[in-house]
Design a protein around this motif. Structure first.
Motif, PDB file in Angstrom:
ATOM      1  N   THR A  10     -31.515  77.293  52.653  1.00  0.00           N
ATOM      2  CA  THR A  10     -30.353  77.969  53.242  1.00  0.00           C
ATOM      3  C   THR A  10     -29.743  78.956  52.256  1.00  0.00           C
ATOM      4  O   THR A  10     -29.353  80.071  52.620  1.00  0.00           O
ATOM      5  CB  THR A  10     -29.301  76.933  53.673  1.00  0.00           C
ATOM      6  OG1 THR A  10     -29.890  76.023  54.606  1.00  0.00           O
ATOM      7  CG2 THR A  10     -28.110  77.610  54.323  1.00  0.00           C
ATOM      8  N   ARG A  60     -23.093  79.260  54.884  1.00  0.00           N
ATOM      9  CA  ARG A  60     -23.759  78.061  55.398  1.00  0.00           C
ATOM     10  C   ARG A  60     -23.662  78.068  56.914  1.00  0.00           C
ATOM     11  O   ARG A  60     -22.778  78.703  57.493  1.00  0.00           O
ATOM     12  CB  ARG A  60     -23.094  76.790  54.853  1.00  0.00           C
ATOM     13  CG  ARG A  60     -23.364  76.519  53.387  1.00  0.00           C
ATOM     14  CD  ARG A  60     -23.119  75.061  53.047  1.00  0.00           C
ATOM     15  NE  ARG A  60     -23.287  74.833  51.619  1.00  0.00           N
ATOM     16  CZ  ARG A  60     -22.284  74.764  50.754  1.00  0.00           C
ATOM     17  NH1 ARG A  60     -21.043  74.876  51.187  1.00  0.00           N
ATOM     18  NH2 ARG A  60     -22.518  74.554  49.477  1.00  0.00           N
ATOM     19  N   LEU A 109     -27.499  70.970  58.681  1.00  0.00           N
ATOM     20  CA  LEU A 109     -27.991  71.675  57.510  1.00  0.00           C
ATOM     21  C   LEU A 109     -29.515  71.761  57.507  1.00  0.00           C
ATOM     22  O   LEU A 109     -30.097  72.833  57.297  1.00  0.00           O
ATOM     23  CB  LEU A 109     -27.499  70.963  56.249  1.00  0.00           C
ATOM     24  CG  LEU A 109     -27.980  71.524  54.917  1.00  0.00           C
ATOM     25  CD1 LEU A 109     -27.477  72.950  54.725  1.00  0.00           C
ATOM     26  CD2 LEU A 109     -27.519  70.644  53.766  1.00  0.00           C
TER      27      LEU A 109
END
Length: 213
Positions: A95, A103, A125
């Motif tokens: 990421t 994020r 995530l």
């Protein structure tokens, strides 16, 4: 039992839930004919469901044939938490390489219990990292950890605060804050793996003494 799902899904959902809750004790044989009778299904969807669960690491082939529920001893519990931490770390790196300091949006979890809320955060995530192989491996280890996670409140009294700290760290732009919070989350569970495995074994002994009808 409501007949609103196909037989394979019925068998898969029932067996997976019984493993996750500890109703199917680790190391105990899973008798295809017994499970089929319990679910009022033929043996074919039960066998297919067990093959799928074997791929997920929730059951394994017995040396004498058939299947047994996978036993989570202290080493297995520790290794699975460590792999969960590793996958989260990989997702963070992917990421960061793709988005820089940004994020994926924080998931909305409402009034979910802390374990579910933290699970959603890690899932967001890892899924957003965009790597299918990573996601499949992460899903597999999450399924194997489910029975342990259900017992975490018996060891940790601060799960609400831990979840709040993780979410706060996730939205904070300070470099490394979330990585440090995630590391603390995993380190305490790796350290408590033996105690959590003992709780699983204690529940298995209870289930064997008082089998569900």
């Amino acid at each position: 039992m409501a007949r609103n799902r196909d037989p394979f899904t019925q068998a898969l959902t029932s067996l997976r839930e019984r493993i996750h809750t500890g109703s199917l004790s680790g190391g105990a044989p899973i008798i295809v004919q017994d499970e089929a009778a319990r679910l009022q299904l033929s043996t074919t969807p039960v066998r297919e469901a067990l093959a799928r669960l074997s791929g997920e690491g929730l059951v394994e082939r017995a040396s004498s044939g058939g299947y047994v529920a996978t036993r989570l001893d202290a080493t297995a519990a520790r290794d699975r938490y460590a792999m969960h931490a590793h996958y989260v770390h990989i997702a963070l790196d992917l990421t960061r390489n793709a988005l820089g300091p940004l994020r994926p949006p924080v998931p909305c979890v409402g009034a979910q219990e802390p374990g579910l809320a933290v699970g959603r955060l890690f899932e967001t995530l890892v899924c957003s990292a965009g790597n299918g192989v990573l996601w499949e491996a992460f899903e597999r280890v999450c399924g194997q950890l489910d029975v342990l996670r259900r017992l975490e409140p018996r060891l940790f009294s601060d799960l609400d605060q831990e979840a709040a700290d993780l979410y706060a760290a996730y939205v904070d732009s300070a470099e490394g804050r979330f990585q440090a919070a995630a590391a603390r989350y995993h380190e305490r569970r790796v350290g408590a793996a033996g105690a959590l495995a003992a709780l699983v074994c204690g529940g298995e002994r209870t289930n064997r003494s008082h089998p569900s009808q």
